[in-house]
Design a protein around this motif. Structure first.
Motif, PDB file in Angstrom:
ATOM      1  N   VAL A 254     -83.167 -34.099  64.603  1.00  0.00           N
ATOM      2  CA  VAL A 254     -84.215 -33.644  65.288  1.00  0.00           C
ATOM      3  C   VAL A 254     -83.810 -32.503  66.111  1.00  0.00           C
ATOM      4  CG1 VAL A 254     -86.342 -33.835  67.008  1.00  0.00           C
ATOM      5  CG2 VAL A 254     -85.634 -36.017  65.432  1.00  0.00           C
ATOM      6  N   VAL A 255     -84.591 -31.135  65.281  1.00  0.00           N
ATOM      7  CA  VAL A 255     -84.573 -29.899  66.091  1.00  0.00           C
ATOM      8  C   VAL A 255     -85.296 -29.177  66.377  1.00  0.00           C
ATOM      9  CG1 VAL A 255     -84.037 -27.151  65.548  1.00  0.00           C
ATOM     10  CG2 VAL A 255     -82.590 -29.768  64.731  1.00  0.00           C
ATOM     11  N   ALA A 256     -85.855 -28.369  67.592  1.00  0.00           N
ATOM     12  CA  ALA A 256     -86.672 -27.743  68.236  1.00  0.00           C
ATOM     13  C   ALA A 256     -87.104 -26.657  67.047  1.00  0.00           C
ATOM     14  CB  ALA A 256     -86.394 -27.395  69.830  1.00  0.00           C
ATOM     15  N   ASP A 269     -95.690 -31.013  66.750  1.00  0.00           N
ATOM     16  CA  ASP A 269     -95.392 -29.819  66.520  1.00  0.00           C
ATOM     17  C   ASP A 269     -94.428 -28.755  67.849  1.00  0.00           C
ATOM     18  OD1 ASP A 269     -96.779 -28.926  68.963  1.00  0.00           O
ATOM     19  OD2 ASP A 269     -98.664 -28.369  67.872  1.00  0.00           O
ATOM     20  N   MET A 270     -93.808 -29.332  68.205  1.00  0.00           N
ATOM     21  CA  MET A 270     -92.809 -28.914  69.180  1.00  0.00           C
ATOM     22  C   MET A 270     -91.805 -28.964  67.972  1.00  0.00           C
ATOM     23  SD  MET A 270     -92.971 -28.925  72.784  1.00  0.00           S
ATOM     24  CE  MET A 270     -94.686 -28.995  73.763  1.00  0.00           C
ATOM     25  N   LEU A 271     -91.228 -29.901  67.231  1.00  0.00           N
ATOM     26  CA  LEU A 271     -90.520 -31.023  67.215  1.00  0.00           C
ATOM     27  C   LEU A 271     -90.138 -30.982  65.264  1.00  0.00           C
ATOM     28  CD1 LEU A 271     -90.105 -34.086  68.963  1.00  0.00           C
ATOM     29  CD2 LEU A 271     -88.969 -32.089  69.222  1.00  0.00           C
ATOM     30  N   VAL A 275     -80.813 -30.177  59.452  1.00  0.00           N
ATOM     31  CA  VAL A 275     -79.545 -30.898  59.531  1.00  0.00           C
ATOM     32  C   VAL A 275     -78.126 -29.900  60.651  1.00  0.00           C
ATOM     33  CG1 VAL A 275     -76.513 -30.290  58.632  1.00  0.00           C
ATOM     34  CG2 VAL A 275     -78.674 -31.109  57.336  1.00  0.00           C
ATOM     35  N   GLY A 276     -78.109 -30.354  61.729  1.00  0.00           N
ATOM     36  CA  GLY A 276     -77.685 -30.209  62.987  1.00  0.00           C
ATOM     37  C   GLY A 276     -76.549 -30.034  63.535  1.00  0.00           C
ATOM     38  N   GLU A 300     -85.074 -22.384  70.539  1.00  0.00           N
ATOM     39  CA  GLU A 300     -85.712 -23.018  69.450  1.00  0.00           C
ATOM     40  C   GLU A 300     -84.367 -22.971  68.765  1.00  0.00           C
ATOM     41  OE1 GLU A 300     -87.591 -20.099  66.116  1.00  0.00           O
ATOM     42  OE2 GLU A 300     -87.924 -18.882  67.799  1.00  0.00           O
ATOM     43  N   ASP A 301     -84.446 -23.671  67.623  1.00  0.00           N
ATOM     44  CA  ASP A 301     -83.824 -24.164  66.346  1.00  0.00           C
ATOM     45  C   ASP A 301     -82.313 -24.712  67.120  1.00  0.00           C
ATOM     46  OD1 ASP A 301     -82.814 -24.058  63.915  1.00  0.00           O
ATOM     47  OD2 ASP A 301     -81.279 -22.592  63.929  1.00  0.00           O
ATOM     48  N   GLU A 302     -82.924 -25.534  68.081  1.00  0.00           N
ATOM     49  CA  GLU A 302     -81.701 -26.126  69.057  1.00  0.00           C
ATOM     50  C   GLU A 302     -81.234 -27.893  68.897  1.00  0.00           C
ATOM     51  OE1 GLU A 302     -79.482 -26.811  73.368  1.00  0.00           O
ATOM     52  OE2 GLU A 302     -81.236 -24.468  73.158  1.00  0.00           O
ATOM     53  N   THR A 303     -80.429 -28.408  68.600  1.00  0.00           N
ATOM     54  CA  THR A 303     -80.826 -29.539  68.896  1.00  0.00           C
ATOM     55  C   THR A 303     -80.623 -29.544  69.983  1.00  0.00           C
ATOM     56  OG1 THR A 303     -78.832 -29.592  66.502  1.00  0.00           O
ATOM     57  CG2 THR A 303     -79.063 -31.618  68.059  1.00  0.00           C
TER      58      THR A 303
END
Length: 318
Positions: A254-256, A269-271, A275-276, A300-303
């Motif tokens: 799950v990534v931001a 909708d924030m998630l 592949v993180g 944003e885009d951070e695991t």
């Protein structure tokens, strides 16, 4: 040959001709291209091995470390095979509805392998009821008595029907088809015994040869069966050690989807799932994260990791 190919047992067919056929059947003219005599009796006498030849075959099998037996094609043949001390009796399809024969054979106390060519399910229930109280060590083989057997007449699903109807005995397959694919499929369906005819040359005189396997095919069949046996494996579905490398490389987290400030209550909708790097919550945890509060800023885009979520209790996978 059999041992080199990996087979466990070599099985022949033993007949005492005067007990298997009546006089008229033995005197019947036999003019087929497969004939070894003018009458069916002459033909069969030419092909039948003697008692001494059987003893020699048994001795040879013991020397090379393979089981040896035969289908006893009549009651006297069974008497001889019993005296020969075979490890099990094979009941050919032609005797499966021969109830007195079944009783006498079962009483000998040796394991029995019973083919079911030409029979109905009703007959097979009767066979079970006759043999089981006398001798519990027997199995049924699904079989269609045609040489060579066409795929549409094989009916492998009968294996499943037998497994349901007779859950306390092993079920196997006796095949007269060409090639090995169908026999391998029978093993995948749970067949515990596989019987195939074997020849040194399919072009030889005799109707069985074209429905038989040559040595290279037998070796290929045995190898394929052993592979399928391994591949049957376990019914438990779980992440296996051999999958860890793939999971590490390509397993998603799950990534931001957007920047999430500290103190935010997570909504779906924030998630997103990618592949993180580093690994974070697995995709199946995404709905559990909804409604949780984050305790640090997440770019944003951070695991999303456990350290970033307040009071998160990791669910243990069962």
């Amino acid at each position: 040959l059999f041992q080199d190919c990996g087979a466990d047992c070599a099985k022949f067919q033993k007949s005492e001709l005067e007990y298997k056929f009546n006089k008229k059947a033995l005197e019947r003219p036999y003019t087929s291209k497969h004939s070894w005599g003018k009458t069916y009796g002459e033909h069969k006498r030419h092909l039948e091995f003697s008692h001494d030849q059987y003893r020699e075959l048994k001795k040879y099998a013991e020397e090379i470390g393979i089981f040896f037996t035969a289908s006893g094609m009549d009651e006297m043949a069974v008497e001889f095979l019993h005296e020969l001390d075979v490890p099990f009796f094979k009941v050919g399809s032609g005797d499966t509805n021969n109830f007195p024969y079944l009783e006498k054979t079962a009483k000998k106390g040796r394991p029995m392998v019973i083919s079911s060519g030409m029979q109905s399910m009703n007959t097979m229930h009767q066979v079970y009821q006759i043999v089981k109280p006398i001798n519990p060590n027997f199995c049924f083989l699904q079989c269609t008595s045609a040489y060579p057997l066409q795929p549409e007449d094989v009916n492998l699903r009968v294996i499943s029907a037998y497994q349901s109807a007779f859950p306390d005995i092993p079920i196997g397959y006796s095949g007269h088809e060409t090639g090995i694919a169908i026999s391998v499929a029978a093993v995948a369906m749970g067949a515990k015994v596989v019987e195939r005819h074997v020849t040194l040359d399919k072009t030889w005189k005799g109707s069985d040869h074209q429905a038989s396997l040559e040595p290279n095919e037998l070796a290929e069949l045995v190898k394929a069966i052993r592979t399928v046996e391994k591949a049957m494996g376990s019914p438990i579905k779980q992440l296996l050690p051999c999958e860890m490398a793939c999971n590490e490389k390509l397993g998603k987290s799950v990534v931001a989807k957007v920047t999430i400030p500290e103190g935010t209550i997570l909504t779906l909708d924030m998630l997103t799932v990618k592949v993180g790097e580093p690994k974070g919550f697995p995709p199946e945890a995404i709905f559990d994260l909804v409604g949780q509060k984050v305790k640090k800023n997440i770019e944003e885009d951070e695991t999303i990791t456990e350290q970033a979520v307040e009071n998160h209790v990791k669910k243990v996978k069962c």
